[in-house]
Design a protein around this motif. Structure first.
Motif, short mmCIF file in Angstrom:
data_model
loop_
_atom_site.label_atom_id
_atom_site.label_comp_id
_atom_site.label_asym_id
_atom_site.label_seq_id
_atom_site.Cartn_x
_atom_site.Cartn_y
_atom_site.Cartn_z
N TYR A 85 0.83 -1.21 0.00
CA TYR A 85 0.00 0.00 0.00
C TYR A 85 0.86 1.27 0.00
O TYR A 85 0.49 2.28 -0.61
N LYS A 108 -7.85 5.01 -9.58
CA LYS A 108 -7.95 6.09 -8.60
C LYS A 108 -9.02 7.10 -9.01
O LYS A 108 -9.78 7.58 -8.16
N THR A 111 -12.37 5.56 -8.35
CA THR A 111 -12.66 5.53 -6.91
C THR A 111 -13.15 6.88 -6.42
O THR A 111 -14.10 6.97 -5.63
N LYS A 112 -12.51 7.96 -6.86
CA LYS A 112 -12.96 9.30 -6.47
C LYS A 112 -14.37 9.57 -6.97
O LYS A 112 -15.22 10.10 -6.22
N ALA A 115 -16.91 7.45 -5.00
CA ALA A 115 -17.04 7.89 -3.61
C ALA A 115 -17.95 9.11 -3.52
O ALA A 115 -18.83 9.18 -2.63
N LEU A 664 -17.66 0.85 -5.79
CA LEU A 664 -16.54 1.42 -5.05
C LEU A 664 -15.66 0.32 -4.46
O LEU A 664 -14.42 0.39 -4.51
N VAL A 665 -16.30 -0.73 -3.93
CA VAL A 665 -15.55 -1.88 -3.41
C VAL A 665 -14.75 -2.54 -4.53
O VAL A 665 -13.59 -2.93 -4.35
N LEU A 668 -11.66 -0.37 -5.34
CA LEU A 668 -10.69 -0.39 -4.24
C LEU A 668 -9.91 -1.70 -4.23
O LEU A 668 -8.68 -1.72 -4.11
N SER A 671 -7.69 -2.03 -7.60
CA SER A 671 -6.46 -1.23 -7.65
C SER A 671 -5.36 -1.89 -6.83
O SER A 671 -4.19 -1.87 -7.22
N PHE A 672 -5.72 -2.49 -5.72
CA PHE A 672 -4.73 -3.14 -4.87
C PHE A 672 -4.19 -4.41 -5.52
O PHE A 672 -2.98 -4.65 -5.54
#
Length: 827
Positions: A85, A108, A111-112, A115, A664-665, A668, A671-672
């Motif tokens: 991370y 990213k 995600t913005k 959110a 959103l989940v 997130l 991306s990881f």
């Protein structure tokens, strides 16, 4: 139908809608349980196997110099997560290059966006919908037979929620519920707001990517950055010296080298044939040597020379068409593998010969032919790679028109030497055009096929559709809620997910047949093709055919109505979108919670490894087994774009908060996982210097246009025609924005601005000519350029050494070290 009456199943009445709500809740429960169970099992398995299978899960870190400066991940169960991370964007850029940076930047940005939209959906849209009409809550949040109606006197919003009986629900029609004018204007306002938000994030993210890209590429002086791809060369200029003089006469810079592409087809075919022979010879040697230690190369050659001396008057390999061919079998102390050759009239006669001697002799003769043909003067083609003395000269060449005649002397940025597909460099322009149109025609035909395939899959969403084909199954499912949710929700989402995995392989093969000059171009084409498939076939058509009220008998009526009236398309889409909200929620849940951990586990590589291991025989086979898996953006990016489009389209509808939450989940988690794969586990061999961002932006704009059309259709369904018409200016503005965006930002994503070219160090205490990205990694600017090519634009078939047989130094059983190309490991 006999005794079966499909009208007793879910239909258009309120009783049917109550049943449908119950089915949606059960399906959501079931999908959550299944997805969490699958995903958690895959994640735990990965955490257990990661420190043990470093050859798979840390393959890139172990084998690529570009990942040498990345932090070492701890071998603890979850200790690697915070370390991963904390890896910065600059480390991602230095290690994985611009393509990976752009790919993760989209996550990213998404995600913005999700959110912010989720916040408004949860705080404003959801309470308003609950206050003014009945709403389908997720499982456990409210009883399935709860009805909500407006209560103007309610002080807090939630005091207006009143429970109604099942009989009262019969009086309510979801689609005909009249909303106050202010509530309907809410849909218009949030459509404008969310579209503006998406545009703002696109512009700001693009500006950041352009700044990083210009800074990243502007400080480089590699051969790739100084080379142009010059096409449309007329016949009178197809000579290296003439091309050099022509370019230098433009006074934009000096030419260092010119590589004129020629018709190397015969040579390339021989090299491909040689590789096949080499593999067969290696396999024969491996079978012969078995598990014994290999003798030295010198001893093997001496033994071969002694055998040749005995049979000096009897050539080993004669013309295979000669029916009097000598027997190839020699006398040896060990059993040697045999191979069958065919000769004589029409190749009808055959005999077994010694495989090693046979393939060695064929390889020797082929090597002689290759050495001779390499000295041949090949016919020139209208394509050349011209390397200039500076990056500025190169950028001026590609941004200018070099010849007053159309289609002549067209300069474009050259791909990296490792990305060039050399067999396509000697294709004629007419051949490329023919291939491109042929592939386009095939894709159109496939789209019709996918449409026919999606009709039965869409029919699974509704029991009424199932009943029209198989009434016994429909009534059996209607009596069991779990089975109904598995078939009506779980099965379609699984089939759609399977299609998104399998179809890209077909489109990848089609992309390779178009005659593109670089692997990067092939991948950009693959992204476009796969997005067209996922968006048009798996979303638009599936949405049209997936309405709960549609059956097989109405498919033709739907197509006919849509073709006669364009408004029918918007009406069908708006109706279907409301009916399929829970289906898309289940799809996102499956992708985010169920399938993403399997990508982290690299389930495909793990499942195929035993099969490939069984088929591996030679050291070359075992060496290929331990190569890092290849990450292709064309396989992963289109599906991610589809999820983003789905979330955007549903951002204002009734189930917006659920879809936005799980979307959103999805981003997130994604991306990881992709960050880990790009940095540590997988290799990305194609490089396009971030060109995928242009495709991402186009796809996002397409999603916004679809979102606006759907909202206009939804408002028109509720007879809010003025509010529906108020979407038209936004639609026109979105189209104008796309035109403005492409004119403004596309050139900066394709070229390097001359002011970005700075030979001085702009990033602090580093050596001149070195960027901070070079400073942070061993490879630095060469991360987008394979160092194995020697930084030369030349067909490898012309210069590659004729590789000898590659055998193991130890035991050829996969556990030993594979021998290199020297020493006793070669025979």
């Amino acid at each position: 139908m006999g005794e079966y009456n499909c009208s007793l199943l879910s239909s258009g009445d309120s009783q049917g809608k109550t049943s449908q709500r119950r089915q949606d809740q059960t399906a959501l429960y079931t999908q959550l349980v299944i997805s969490i169970a699958l995903g958690l099992g895959a994640f735990i398995t990965f955490c257990v196997l990661r420190p043990r299978w470093t050859g798979l899960y840390a393959a890139r870190k172990r084998q690529k110099n570009a990942a040498s400066k990345l932090p070492v991940l701890p071998d603890t169960f979850l200790g690697w997560i915070p370390v991963l991370y904390k890896i910065s964007e600059e480390q991602v850029l230095a290690s994985a290059g611009l393509d990976a940076y752009v790919f993760l930047s989209f996550f990213k940005m998404a995600t913005k966006f999700l959110a912010v939209t989720f916040f408004f959906a949860l705080v404003i849209i959801l309470p308003v919908n609950v206050h003014y009409r009945h709403y389908r809550f997720p499982p456990g949040k409210a009883p399935s037979l709860m009805e909500y109606s407006p209560n103007p006197d309610a002080s807090p919003l939630w005091t207006g929620l009143t429970r109604r009986s099942e009989e009262a629900m019969i009086m309510v029609d979801e689609d005909s519920t009249t909303y106050p004018s202010s509530v309907l204007w809410m849909y218009v306002v949030f459509t404008y707001l969310f579209t503006s938000l998406a545009m703002y994030l696109l512009v700001t993210t693009t500006q950041k990517i352009i700044r990083i890209r210009q800074e990243y590429l502007g400080s480089q002086t590699t051969v790739t950055d100084r080379t142009i791809r010059l096409s449309g060369i007329p016949a009178d200029l197809r000579d290296e010296q003439k091309i050099k003089e022509t370019v230098e006469n433009l006074e934009i810079g000096k030419v260092e080298s010119v590589i004129l592409c020629r018709n190397w087809k015969e040579l390339d075919e021989m090299m491909a044939q040689r590789l096949v022979l080499l593999r067969k010879l290696e396999e024969a040697w491996t079978v012969h040597l078995g598990h014994s230690r290999i003798r030295s190369a010198q001893a093997s050659r001496e033994r071969a020379q002694s055998r040749a001396a005995i049979r000096q008057d009897a050539p080993l390999l004669q013309d295979e068409g000669d029916e009097h061919e000598q027997d190839h079998v020699a006398t040896y102390g060990e059993d040697r593998p045999k191979t069958r050759i065919w000769y004589g009239f029409l190749g009808l006669q055959n005999r077994q010969v010694d495989a090693i001697d046979y393939f060695e002799e064929k390889l020797r003769r082929l090597d002689e032919q290759i050495r001779v043909i390499r000295t041949k003067d090949f016919s020139p083609m209208p394509l050349a790679f011209v390397t200039l003395d500076s990056v500025a000269a190169c950028q001026m060449a590609v941004q200018a028109t070099m010849d007053p005649k159309p289609m002549r002397l067209l300069a474009n940025p050259a791909p990296a030497p490792s990305d060039v597909i050399w067999p396509n460099t000697y294709l004629t322009r007419s051949s490329r055009i023919t291939r491109a149109w042929s592939v386009t025609l095939i894709i159109l035909i496939l789209s019709v096929f996918w449409t026919a395939l999606l009709v039965p899959i869409a029919g699974l969403v509704s029991l009424k559709s199932i009943c029209s084909v198989w009434p016994q199954l429909a009534f059996a499912l209607d009596s069991n809620a779990i089975s109904q949710s598995l078939v009506a929700s779980g099965l379609p989402t699984a089939l759609i997910s399977l299609l998104t995995v399998l179809v890209p392989f077909l489109y990848y093969w089609l992309s390779t047949q178009q005659g593109m000059l670089s692997l990067g171009e092939v991948e950009m084409s693959l992204i476009s093709k796969n997005f067209f498939f996922t968006f048009f076939n798996l979303f638009v058509l599936f949405t049209i055919f997936g309405t709960a009220s549609i059956s097989y008998s109405k498919v033709n009526d739907t197509l006919a109505g849509a073709s006669k009236d364009a408004s029918e398309i918007a009406r069908k889409l708006a109706t279907s979108l409301q009916d399929l909200d829970y289906f898309y929620i289940n799809l996102i849940i499956l992708q985010a919670l169920g399938l993403f951990p399997f990508r982290l586990l690299e389930f495909g590589s793990v499942a195929l490894y035993p099969i490939n291991l069984i088929g591996a025989k030679t050291p070359r086979d075992y060496a290929e087994l331990v190569q890092p898996p290849v990450f292709s953006y064309g396989f992963y990016l289109p599906q991610t774009l589809l999820i983003f489009v789905i979330c955007t389209v549903y951002s204002v509808l009734q189930s917006s908060w659920l879809i936005l939450f799980f979307g959103l989940v999805y981003f997130l988690i994604g991306s990881f996982i992709y960050k880990y794969q790009l940095l540590y586990a997988m290799d990305h061999r194609q490089h396009s210097t971030g060109q995928a961002w242009l495709i991402i932006c186009n796809c996002v704009v397409i999603g916004l246009i679809f979102f606006e059309i759907a909202m206009a259709g939804l408002l028109a369904l509720r007879t809010a025609f003025y509010r529906s018409l108020s979407i038209i200016p936004l639609l026109a503005g979105t189209i104008w924005f796309n035109i403005f965006f492409r004119r403004t930002f596309d050139p900066l994503m394709k070229f390097i601005a001359l002011r970005s070219l700075d030979s001085k160090a702009p990033f602090g205490d580093i050596s001149p000519g070195e960027s901070r990205y070079e400073h942070d990694t061993d490879r630095g600017r060469a991360v987008d350029e394979d160092d194995e090519t020697g930084l030369r634009y030349i067909n490898p078939s012309l210069i590659l050494p004729l590789e000898e047989v590659w055998l193991a130094k130890g035991r050829p059983n996969g556990s030993s070290h594979a021998g290199g190309h020297s020493g006793d490991g070669n025979v």
